[in-house]
Design a protein around this motif. Sequence first.
Motif, PDB file in Angstrom:
ATOM      1  N   ARG A  78       1.968  -4.880  -4.435  1.00  0.00           N
ATOM      2  CA  ARG A  78       1.447  -4.407  -5.712  1.00  0.00           C
ATOM      3  C   ARG A  78       0.879  -2.986  -5.559  1.00  0.00           C
ATOM      4  NH1 ARG A  78      -2.684  -8.934  -7.523  1.00  0.00           N
ATOM      5  NH2 ARG A  78      -2.659  -9.481  -5.308  1.00  0.00           N
ATOM      6  N   ALA A  79       1.205  -2.152  -6.487  1.00  0.00           N
ATOM      7  CA  ALA A  79       0.824  -0.740  -6.397  1.00  0.00           C
ATOM      8  C   ALA A  79      -0.683  -0.559  -6.295  1.00  0.00           C
ATOM      9  CB  ALA A  79       1.363   0.027  -7.602  1.00  0.00           C
ATOM     10  N   GLU A  80      -1.448  -1.415  -6.976  1.00  0.00           N
ATOM     11  CA  GLU A  80      -2.905  -1.277  -6.971  1.00  0.00           C
ATOM     12  C   GLU A  80      -3.520  -1.634  -5.614  1.00  0.00           C
ATOM     13  OE1 GLU A  80      -1.961  -5.006  -9.545  1.00  0.00           O
ATOM     14  OE2 GLU A  80      -1.007  -3.103  -8.956  1.00  0.00           O
ATOM     15  N   LEU A  93       4.366   6.239  -0.310  1.00  0.00           N
ATOM     16  CA  LEU A  93       4.452   5.119  -1.251  1.00  0.00           C
ATOM     17  C   LEU A  93       3.208   5.083  -2.137  1.00  0.00           C
ATOM     18  CD1 LEU A  93       5.815   2.311   1.137  1.00  0.00           C
ATOM     19  CD2 LEU A  93       7.129   3.713  -0.476  1.00  0.00           C
ATOM     20  N   TYR A  94       2.065   5.314  -1.517  1.00  0.00           N
ATOM     21  CA  TYR A  94       0.813   5.360  -2.284  1.00  0.00           C
ATOM     22  C   TYR A  94       0.867   6.476  -3.323  1.00  0.00           C
ATOM     23  CZ  TYR A  94      -3.970   6.671  -3.413  1.00  0.00           C
ATOM     24  OH  TYR A  94      -5.113   7.009  -4.097  1.00  0.00           O
ATOM     25  N   ALA A  95       1.308   7.645  -2.905  1.00  0.00           N
ATOM     26  CA  ALA A  95       1.360   8.793  -3.816  1.00  0.00           C
ATOM     27  C   ALA A  95       2.322   8.542  -4.967  1.00  0.00           C
ATOM     28  CB  ALA A  95       1.764  10.047  -3.047  1.00  0.00           C
ATOM     29  N   ALA A  96       3.418   7.841  -4.681  1.00  0.00           N
ATOM     30  CA  ALA A  96       4.417   7.547  -5.714  1.00  0.00           C
ATOM     31  C   ALA A  96       3.996   6.398  -6.614  1.00  0.00           C
ATOM     32  CB  ALA A  96       5.751   7.222  -5.053  1.00  0.00           C
ATOM     33  N   GLY A  97       3.019   5.616  -6.145  1.00  0.00           N
ATOM     34  CA  GLY A  97       2.563   4.478  -6.934  1.00  0.00           C
ATOM     35  C   GLY A  97       3.523   3.314  -6.935  1.00  0.00           C
ATOM     36  N   GLY A 157      -6.011  -6.176   3.703  1.00  0.00           N
ATOM     37  CA  GLY A 157      -4.668  -6.119   3.128  1.00  0.00           C
ATOM     38  C   GLY A 157      -4.044  -4.750   3.279  1.00  0.00           C
ATOM     39  N   PHE A 158      -4.472  -4.023   4.316  1.00  0.00           N
ATOM     40  CA  PHE A 158      -3.959  -2.671   4.548  1.00  0.00           C
ATOM     41  C   PHE A 158      -2.560  -2.721   5.164  1.00  0.00           C
ATOM     42  CE2 PHE A 158      -8.676  -2.003   4.793  1.00  0.00           C
ATOM     43  CZ  PHE A 158      -8.778  -1.243   3.637  1.00  0.00           C
ATOM     44  N   MET A 159      -2.077  -1.577   5.642  1.00  0.00           N
ATOM     45  CA  MET A 159      -0.764  -1.527   6.272  1.00  0.00           C
ATOM     46  C   MET A 159      -0.789  -2.257   7.605  1.00  0.00           C
ATOM     47  SD  MET A 159       1.588   1.735   7.446  1.00  0.00           S
ATOM     48  CE  MET A 159       0.719   2.067   8.986  1.00  0.00           C
ATOM     49  N   VAL A 197       3.131   5.632   8.915  1.00  0.00           N
ATOM     50  CA  VAL A 197       1.952   6.070   8.165  1.00  0.00           C
ATOM     51  C   VAL A 197       2.348   7.101   7.107  1.00  0.00           C
ATOM     52  CG1 VAL A 197      -0.260   7.280   8.301  1.00  0.00           C
ATOM     53  CG2 VAL A 197       0.361   5.599  10.056  1.00  0.00           C
ATOM     54  N   GLU A 198       3.207   8.027   7.484  1.00  0.00           N
ATOM     55  CA  GLU A 198       3.665   9.042   6.533  1.00  0.00           C
ATOM     56  C   GLU A 198       4.375   8.389   5.350  1.00  0.00           C
ATOM     57  OE1 GLU A 198       6.436  13.118   6.389  1.00  0.00           O
ATOM     58  OE2 GLU A 198       6.331  11.905   8.222  1.00  0.00           O
ATOM     59  N   ASN A 199       5.219   7.424   5.650  1.00  0.00           N
ATOM     60  CA  ASN A 199       5.950   6.740   4.580  1.00  0.00           C
ATOM     61  C   ASN A 199       4.997   5.942   3.694  1.00  0.00           C
ATOM     62  OD1 ASN A 199       8.534   5.756   3.348  1.00  0.00           O
ATOM     63  ND2 ASN A 199       7.738   3.784   4.065  1.00  0.00           N
ATOM     64  N   TYR A 200       4.015   5.278   4.319  1.00  0.00           N
ATOM     65  CA  TYR A 200       3.060   4.471   3.544  1.00  0.00           C
ATOM     66  C   TYR A 200       2.241   5.367   2.616  1.00  0.00           C
ATOM     67  CZ  TYR A 200      -0.140   0.557   2.673  1.00  0.00           C
ATOM     68  OH  TYR A 200      -0.862  -0.452   2.083  1.00  0.00           O
TER      69      TYR A 200
END
Length: 549
Positions: free
Chosen positions: A461-463, A449-453, A333-335, A443-446
């Motif tokens: 889903r953030a998790e 998004l992870y850092a921002a949660g 379920g990755f990018m 990748v940078e944007n993804y």
Amino acid sequence: MAKKELTRRGFLTGAAAAGALTAFGAMTGCAANSGTTDSGQKVEQGGEAKTGWSWDTPPEPVADGDIVETVEADIVIVGAGISGVTAACRASELGASVAVVEKMSFPSSRGGHYAAYQSKAMTAAGMMNDPKDQIVADWLRFSGDRNKEELAWLFINRSSEVMDWLDDLSGDELSIIPIYTHYAGPQYYEHIGTHVIRGEFADNENKINAPVYFMWKKAEENGATFYFDAPAQQLLVEDGKVTGVIAEASDGYKKFAARKAVILATGDISGDTEMIEAYGDPLGLKPAVNAYTPAGANTGDGQKMGMWAGGHMQEYPVPTMIHLIRYCGLCFGFMYVNTEGKRFMNEDTWIQAKSIRVMEQPGGEYAWSVFDANWQKDVAASIPIAGGQFWDDMSRTTAEWTPDSATKVIEGALESGNAVKADTLEELAAAMGVDEKTFLAEVENYNALYAAGEDTQFHKRAELLTEIKQPPFYALKFGPSLLAMPGGLDVNERLQVLGEDDEPIEGLYAVGNASGGRYAVDYPVFINGNSHGSAMTWGYVAAENIVNG
């Protein structure tokens, strides 16, 4: 209740209706940009009219003088796939004489999942399913409420009995094991109830799936006779009752006279493009690959014969079963990025949705799943809240996920070229063949998004968001393939084929993918393997209904 005259399933059938068939033919078209002329011709997007379908006019009856042999049996079954052999096994066990005619050289089988609501194997493993009404509600919702609710309840109420019957009948010859693989998403939820059925048979030279092989041999042991390389040509109808089948063997036409009934178990329509155009979801024409095996077995033969005998197809378009089995066979379920290196979807969804999204991308054949060295930890964290086929192990028989199986898949994909691995993201982009600038920006944007949660791009889903920062980096190539189009003749809850005014045609039953009404819109994996599970259930129930009356 009488039917409207101009429905897609209102196919005028039978030899007496042959003159009307040509006029009706193209009304069965289903393309979104198609219509019909006043004469009933199908009008394609470009304005060209299709004059009819190749099966519109029933074949001429085979002359008695051309029959080289007549075989009599209580029940004649057309097709030796999982539904047909289940019917043969159960009917012969109940004391009926059974003849099975099959166009291929041996029984057909494919896939590896078999569903039941609550088998004794599940209970023994401590796996208790959700309430029946909850699963049926999901089934109906996933099918857009266009399927038959009575058939959903038939599966829910009888499938456990059928699985346990096979378990008891096979003893130590088969191992029936419930699995834990299922997608646990908030919008689309897959319930447990999936099983793998394993068995080793020394003389299984054609590698037929274990349950099909076992039931075939058990049916023969019970006295059933199988006739291979004998494609059925037409049904015999006398005074509105189906009384047998004409099949063509290497030495000529053979008549199979049925004292009680004929069961059509010939499989689906996905091997016949014209049948897809007439009765199927146009999506069935989109995948680049049709993975149905054996090739040539699923050409809608039973559906055509049933219509010639007075039956009609299910009310709504036959849906597609599309899985991500091409290339790597694993995507987690990755990018996901397309062939241009661009992210294109919320990866937190079920397999049919992923398949459709990939087919919408440039080229439409594959995408890449991108992740880093922490993939094992990330997957383990995601399984309890997501998972499912091609994310989790395909057939996980342990409560806890371990990376062993996935590691082997990835290693094999790296060797075959269906995955790439690199120490830098630039090298990974080059190995994938995608635009480096576009890919690095994604990748940078993804990662941001992870850092921002929060996934403000596609709202995963953030998790389930993960970083792509720790080398080595991986990209798995995955893509969709059409497996089947599970639908066919309209049947009632007794599996009798319905004719005019929805009245059952005496002596005619349809099971498995030759029967309709189970699914609509998409093949719904409310329980993985429910197509096989319901095919077994339909064969079992039809056999009992015929023998017991």
